[in-house]
Design a protein around this motif. Structure first.
Motif, PDB file in Angstrom:
ATOM      1  N   LEU A  63       0.768  -0.945   0.025  1.00 44.21           N
ATOM      2  CA  LEU A  63      -0.147   0.009   0.123  1.00 44.21           C
ATOM      3  C   LEU A  63       0.865   1.231   0.026  1.00 44.21           C
ATOM      4  O   LEU A  63       0.356   2.257  -0.587  1.00 44.21           O
ATOM      5  N   GLY A  64       2.007   1.297   0.533  1.00 42.99           N
ATOM      6  CA  GLY A  64       3.026   2.232   0.735  1.00 42.99           C
ATOM      7  C   GLY A  64       3.370   2.532  -0.762  1.00 42.99           C
ATOM      8  O   GLY A  64       3.588   3.647  -1.263  1.00 42.99           O
ATOM      9  N   LYS A  65       3.818   1.194  -1.756  1.00 47.90           N
ATOM     10  CA  LYS A  65       4.110   1.639  -2.907  1.00 47.90           C
ATOM     11  C   LYS A  65       2.907   2.244  -3.782  1.00 47.90           C
ATOM     12  O   LYS A  65       3.211   2.778  -4.853  1.00 47.90           O
ATOM     13  N   PHE A  66       1.869   1.481  -3.636  1.00 49.54           N
ATOM     14  CA  PHE A  66       0.619   1.915  -4.383  1.00 49.54           C
ATOM     15  C   PHE A  66       0.166   3.504  -3.999  1.00 49.54           C
ATOM     16  O   PHE A  66      -0.229   4.020  -4.966  1.00 49.54           O
ATOM     17  N   SER A  67       0.179   3.904  -2.926  1.00 47.04           N
ATOM     18  CA  SER A  67      -0.168   5.216  -2.540  1.00 47.04           C
ATOM     19  C   SER A  67       1.008   5.844  -1.762  1.00 47.04           C
ATOM     20  O   SER A  67       0.697   5.664  -0.333  1.00 47.04           O
ATOM     21  N   PRO A  68       1.739   6.402  -2.201  1.00 49.68           N
ATOM     22  CA  PRO A  68       2.880   6.959  -1.472  1.00 49.68           C
ATOM     23  C   PRO A  68       2.379   8.236  -0.374  1.00 49.68           C
ATOM     24  O   PRO A  68       1.437   9.119  -0.993  1.00 49.68           O
ATOM     25  N   SER A  69       2.989   8.349   0.476  1.00 51.58           N
ATOM     26  CA  SER A  69       2.772   9.627   1.425  1.00 51.58           C
ATOM     27  C   SER A  69       3.310  10.784   0.886  1.00 51.58           C
ATOM     28  O   SER A  69       4.511  10.714   0.334  1.00 51.58           O
ATOM     29  N   GLY A  70       2.744  11.881   1.265  1.00 47.95           N
ATOM     30  CA  GLY A  70       3.353  13.006   0.880  1.00 47.95           C
ATOM     31  C   GLY A  70       3.443  14.026   2.211  1.00 47.95           C
ATOM     32  O   GLY A  70       3.531  13.622   3.187  1.00 47.95           O
ATOM     33  N   PRO A  71       4.285  15.261   2.065  1.00 46.42           N
ATOM     34  CA  PRO A  71       4.576  15.804   3.126  1.00 46.42           C
ATOM     35  C   PRO A  71       3.379  16.240   3.983  1.00 46.42           C
ATOM     36  O   PRO A  71       3.519  16.505   5.214  1.00 46.42           O
ATOM     37  N   CYS A  72       2.081  16.494   3.346  1.00 44.00           N
ATOM     38  CA  CYS A  72       0.995  16.971   4.343  1.00 44.00           C
ATOM     39  C   CYS A  72      -0.150  15.784   4.237  1.00 44.00           C
ATOM     40  O   CYS A  72      -1.176  15.973   5.154  1.00 44.00           O
TER      41      CYS A  72
END
Length: 85
Positions: free
Chosen positions: A23-32
């Motif tokens: 899920l981290g690769k599918f939907s990466p996190s952004g700064p906010c």
């Protein structure tokens, strides 16, 4: 006998870690904005705590053989907090 008891715990953590990674690769996190990987990681902590409490109950009320599951959950929770900080 003991592997039969710890297999669900090991399988849970294997699937949870794989899901967090995928899920981290599918939907990466952004700064906010946290992505699905970050959200699933934070959801893993209370689930692990509930499973730890369940295994403590089973050890006290049912069978002392569940003690190894308690040790696995505590080790996993400690590792999770080490990764977070």
């Amino acid at each position: 006998m003991t592997f039969k008891l710890i297999r669900p715990t090991l399988l849970f953590y294997a699937v949870a870690i794989a899901a967090v990674y995928i899920l981290g690769k599918f939907s990466p996190s952004g700064p906010c904005t946290p992505g699905l990987g970050a959200l699933s990681f934070f959801l893993l902590i209370p689930i692990a705590a509930v499973l730890l409490l369940r295994n403590i109950y089973l050890t006290i009320k049912v069978d002392k053989a569940n003690l190894i599951n308690i040790i696995l959950h505590i080790a996993a929770i400690v590792i999770l907090f080490k990764v977070m900080w």
